[in-house]
Design a protein around this motif. Structure first.
Motif, PDB file in Angstrom:
ATOM      1  N   LYS A   1       0.833  -1.358   0.304  1.00 27.89           N
ATOM      2  CA  LYS A   1       0.048  -0.039  -0.111  1.00 27.89           C
ATOM      3  C   LYS A   1       0.941   1.233  -0.106  1.00 27.89           C
TER       4      LYS A   1
ATOM      5  N   PHE B   1      -7.467  11.782  -3.848  1.00 23.91           N
ATOM      6  CA  PHE B   1      -9.185  11.737  -3.759  1.00 23.91           C
ATOM      7  C   PHE B   1      -9.575  13.332  -3.294  1.00 23.91           C
TER       8      PHE B   1
ATOM      9  N   PHE C   1     -17.243   5.696  -8.957  1.00 25.18           N
ATOM     10  CA  PHE C   1     -17.572   5.872  -7.312  1.00 25.18           C
ATOM     11  C   PHE C   1     -19.061   5.325  -7.017  1.00 25.18           C
TER      12      PHE C   1
ATOM     13  N   GLY D   1      -9.271   4.298   3.872  1.00 27.91           N
ATOM     14  CA  GLY D   1      -9.595   3.244   2.726  1.00 27.91           C
ATOM     15  C   GLY D   1      -8.815   2.008   3.301  1.00 27.91           C
ATOM     16  N   ASN D   2      -8.353   1.058   2.242  1.00 28.20           N
ATOM     17  CA  ASN D   2      -7.539  -0.034   2.366  1.00 28.20           C
ATOM     18  C   ASN D   2      -6.522   0.055   1.420  1.00 28.20           C
ATOM     19  N   GLY D   3      -6.105   1.163   0.772  1.00 28.97           N
ATOM     20  CA  GLY D   3      -5.098   1.205  -0.345  1.00 28.97           C
ATOM     21  C   GLY D   3      -5.435   1.854  -1.495  1.00 28.97           C
ATOM     22  N   GLN D   4      -6.453   2.392  -1.412  1.00 25.46           N
ATOM     23  CA  GLN D   4      -7.368   3.118  -2.598  1.00 25.46           C
ATOM     24  C   GLN D   4      -6.279   4.163  -3.466  1.00 25.46           C
ATOM     25  N   ILE D   5      -6.106   4.118  -4.544  1.00 24.11           N
ATOM     26  CA  ILE D   5      -5.314   5.172  -5.179  1.00 24.11           C
ATOM     27  C   ILE D   5      -6.288   5.698  -6.315  1.00 24.11           C
ATOM     28  N   ALA D   6      -6.085   6.938  -6.835  1.00 27.05           N
ATOM     29  CA  ALA D   6      -6.947   7.483  -7.887  1.00 27.05           C
ATOM     30  C   ALA D   6      -6.856   7.105  -8.913  1.00 27.05           C
ATOM     31  N   ALA D   7      -5.690   6.241  -9.416  1.00 27.66           N
ATOM     32  CA  ALA D   7      -5.481   5.846 -10.796  1.00 27.66           C
ATOM     33  C   ALA D   7      -6.730   4.820 -11.158  1.00 27.66           C
TER      34      ALA D   7
ATOM     35  N   ILE E   1     -17.574   6.426  -0.667  1.00 34.10           N
ATOM     36  CA  ILE E   1     -17.007   6.794  -1.873  1.00 34.10           C
ATOM     37  C   ILE E   1     -16.913   5.458  -2.846  1.00 34.10           C
TER      38      ILE E   1
ATOM     39  N   HIS F   1      -6.341   8.251   5.515  1.00 32.60           N
ATOM     40  CA  HIS F   1      -5.938   7.028   6.000  1.00 32.60           C
ATOM     41  C   HIS F   1      -5.622   5.814   4.934  1.00 32.60           C
ATOM     42  N   ASN F   2      -4.505   5.369   4.556  1.00 29.55           N
ATOM     43  CA  ASN F   2      -4.336   4.330   3.650  1.00 29.55           C
ATOM     44  C   ASN F   2      -5.144   4.587   2.368  1.00 29.55           C
TER      45      ASN F   2
ATOM     46  N   ASP G   1       0.992   6.822  -6.594  1.00 33.61           N
ATOM     47  CA  ASP G   1      -0.298   7.586  -7.172  1.00 33.61           C
ATOM     48  C   ASP G   1      -0.060   8.875  -6.720  1.00 33.61           C
TER      49      ASP G   1
ATOM     50  N   ASN H   1       0.033  10.505 -10.316  1.00 32.14           N
ATOM     51  CA  ASN H   1      -1.122  10.660 -11.064  1.00 32.14           C
ATOM     52  C   ASN H   1      -1.578  11.911 -11.888  1.00 32.14           C
TER      53      ASN H   1
ATOM     54  N   TYR I   1      -9.708   4.992 -10.725  1.00 29.23           N
ATOM     55  CA  TYR I   1     -10.925   5.687 -10.976  1.00 29.23           C
ATOM     56  C   TYR I   1     -10.757   6.741 -11.965  1.00 29.23           C
ATOM     57  N   THR I   2      -9.647   6.704 -12.883  1.00 29.21           N
ATOM     58  CA  THR I   2      -9.347   7.686 -13.959  1.00 29.21           C
ATOM     59  C   THR I   2      -9.380   6.714 -15.282  1.00 29.21           C
TER      60      THR I   2
ATOM     61  N   LEU J   1     -13.796   2.669   1.019  1.00 30.57           N
ATOM     62  CA  LEU J   1     -13.305   3.894   1.041  1.00 30.57           C
ATOM     63  C   LEU J   1     -14.180   4.983   1.650  1.00 30.57           C
TER      64      LEU J   1
END
Lengths: 429, 429
Positions: free
Chosen positions: A237, A368, B423, B407-413, B101, A362-363, A244, A248, B415-416, B105
């Motif tokens: 992570k 976002f 979302f 979150g638990n590791g979410q990245i913006a990439a 989200i 967090h994480n 990212d 990004n 969702y693009t 997330l």
């Protein structure tokens, strides 16, 4: 100056009527704008072509040119955006408090438009389209000032918008365009007529606006965002979020500029991050301890900790504790968005509670931090001020509220002195 | 200057810890303050006596002396007020938005303290007591500056408060007292350390503060409130509300300064109002048409329309329409509180919608514009700004909010781009 005051007064008069229009009437006006822009499509693209030619002749920089250039695709998207604003919930008229003060004495707190917005934006001409639709939806008049490169594009766009409005309940005077640079300073002085300034542009430009007006300013000068990799971070992570958040969209205000890494995990995580980022052409700058692990990177100076690079550069600092990371962020951050990567829930909660920023994460990636991603349907700006509205601001940032009290002759004397009547204070909402 | 920066930094450090205390811990601290003040009662009254003697020797004005003078009764009320603040709902930690989200997330918007408050007040020493309890309840540090007449009273009060806090979870450094006049200007420059200034004093003092700081200011310079008697007004209500709004407490900011009367009803209502007000020793000033009905009153000049008298003086103007009344208020008013007396519901609704003020009232006295009367339990100030917080401001004016994303590791990439994940934007509240 006299001229711009007259413009502002005209806008204000039109805004006063716009403020009390029904949602339906405002949505009809928004649809009329969309249709007028569609009809004027060729004219707008032609005006933009002229702007582009002039700018090229004057040696415009590549990134600025990209933002100035309007093609059929961008224009169609912008018009679709207008219709999206039509579909948003009306931010005006929301009852926030509905309370009986005493029998027959009723207090309501209702949202209402701010009045007149002053929006100063740079090269992107389609910004005018989005801003006008948000202003109309929120019941506000708007005075626009676009970048000088886009002057013909903006004139043609605003002409079409006004023409569209002329067939609706919204007086076209509610939308005004300023075209000269001198008018910016004049606009900033109109605190009697303009209720909110939204500057869109470089950090230095926003700071200039903030320093030169008594009108409230919605926006942020800097976006110095941090990511802290805690000793209890999940390595995968940590690497993914760092990559990212930095790469990004490096020019975005919610991209990170500084990575803080706990000393215990640094020897393991930094080489992985370095490899991933250098592969993506990110320049790394580190403090002394970071450079013991990554000897080939540049040295980070005090200056680095307070710099928004807006580019593929990342400064890295090793810290000995969560507290040190929090202290660094609260000292050097810009209160925009800062994140922690950790599997330790307690450490995460401490970070979220103690970091003073509009967004504490967090994480997940700091990227976002955005009104659309938050589900606001629109974003009018991101504020890094301490007072609300703070963070990404949707339509709610374009309204204020007023208290309405209705009675049947009540006077304060009844509720004071020896035989004072008591208030009931009963919520009706 | 160096010294005051050190004070501010100390306050900020203590405030950071206070910000995350539980409601219970804060309430314990508030109770400890009440007890410490009770124990120090004699000492406080003695210090106040010394302040009073000095002030008399220096020829203090009667109204100022009345505010400076603290007796056992006033002090007991102030201590009771501290315990009342303990009973108020905690404004910190309110969840305003709770939204998914995407799966896993989660976005929350939570209220949190502003940080450090700077409060500048005049002679009344018990103001320090109320302000400190509100600051602690809202989780903020506070730097106080009282009037120079009250310096010994304030020092003794703050000493007791700090002594009370020393046995609680709140670090006594969270409360600071400045004692010299020079420190006011220094305080106003501390925009890095102080998040909100609340000035309590004369109009000119508040304006001075507003003009000399970049820190947000909660307060109002002027309270030029209006009452409009519509042609469809009930005569009895019109007279009673006018008398109350002018004479119930003329020095209050929510008292009216100008009466607007529709020409149709003026010949009937003005003689009654004149009789009632002159009986109460109110000086009337009228425009030409008013003086045709009330020939013995003084002439009102342009200056009168923009003056807050803070005294038993009322200016009167005859208007030919509701629209003219609204236009006059929007031109000369201070956006504080303005009322209409009318039995015509449509006219009232138009007035409430079109008058731009924090409070718009129908058939009741403007004197109700007050945080306690609104049921807020406390009032930290009344704001006449266009942006929220506006009008009477309770504890909610001492907090801001932050966005927390987990979150638990979410990245913006994710969702693009072409295969962008959507979302969910599902509200959990």
């Amino acid at each position: 100056m006299e001229n711009i005051i007259a413009v502002a007064q005209k806008t204000r008069r039109a805004a006063l009527k716009l403020a009390v229009l029904s949602t339906e009437a405002k949505n009809q006006a928004i649809e009329a704008i969309a249709q007028a822009l569609e009809s004027a499509k060729d004219e707008i693209l032609q005006a933009n072509l002229a702007d582009c030619e002039t700018s090229i002749a004057e040696g415009i920089a590549e990134p600025l040119y990209k933002r100035l250039k309007l093609d059929e695709h961008k224009l169609r998207d912008a018009i679709a955006g207008v219709r999206d604003v039509g579909k948003l919930a009306d931010p005006v008229g929301t009852v926030q408090i509905h309370r009986e003060i005493d029998t027959g004495l009723i207090l309501k707190r209702l949202t209402c438009p701010l009045g007149v917005l002053g929006i100063i934006f740079e090269a992107r001409p389609e910004a005018a389209i989005q801003i006008v639709s948000l202003a109309i939806k929120s019941g506000n008049g708007v005075i626009l000032k676009g970048g000088k490169e886009a002057v013909r594009s903006c004139e043609t766009i605003v002409k079409a918008i006004k023409q569209g409005l002329s067939q609706t309940a919204v007086n076209p005077d509610a939308v005004q365009l300023l075209t000269t640079r001198e008018e910016i300073l004049q606009l900033l002085k109109l605190d009697k007529y303009v209720d909110l300034i939204i500057p869109r542009g470089s950090n230095s430009f926003v700071r200039f606006v903030q320093d030169n007006t008594r009108i409230p300013v919605l926006g942020h000068a800097d976006g110095v965002c941090h990511l802290y990799i805690d000793k209890a971070a999940d390595l995968e992570k940590a690497v993914a979020i760092t990559v990212d958040a930095k790469t990004n969209y490096p020019a975005a205000c919610n991209a990170i500029e500084t990575l803080l890494v706990h000393a215990n995990i640094a020897p393991k995580v930094l080489p992985q991050i370095s490899e991933a980022l250098q592969h993506l052409k990110v320049e790394l700058r580190g403090d002394e301890r970071t450079r013991q692990i990554l000897p080939n990177i540049l040295e980070a100076t005090e200056q680095d900790w307070e710099t928004e690079y807006n580019a593929l550069i990342l400064s890295i600092k090793i810290v000995d504790s969560l507290e040190e990371a929090i202290a660094h962020i609260n000292e050097y951050g810009s209160k925009h968005t800062d994140g922690i990567v950790s599997e330790d829930e307690e450490a995460a909660q401490t970070f979220l509670a103690l970091v003073n920023a509009a967004g504490v994460y967090h994480n997940c990636s700091t990227r976002f931090a955005d009104g659309f991603r938050y589900g606001f349907g629109a974003e009018v700006g991101i504020s890094t001020q301490q007072m609300p509205p703070r963070g990404p601001v949707g339509l709610e940032g374009l309204v204020t509220y007023k208290y309405q009290m209705s009675g049947n002759g009540q006077i304060a004397a009844t509720y004071t002195g020896a035989n004072a009547k008591a208030f009931t204070h009963r919520d009706l909402l």
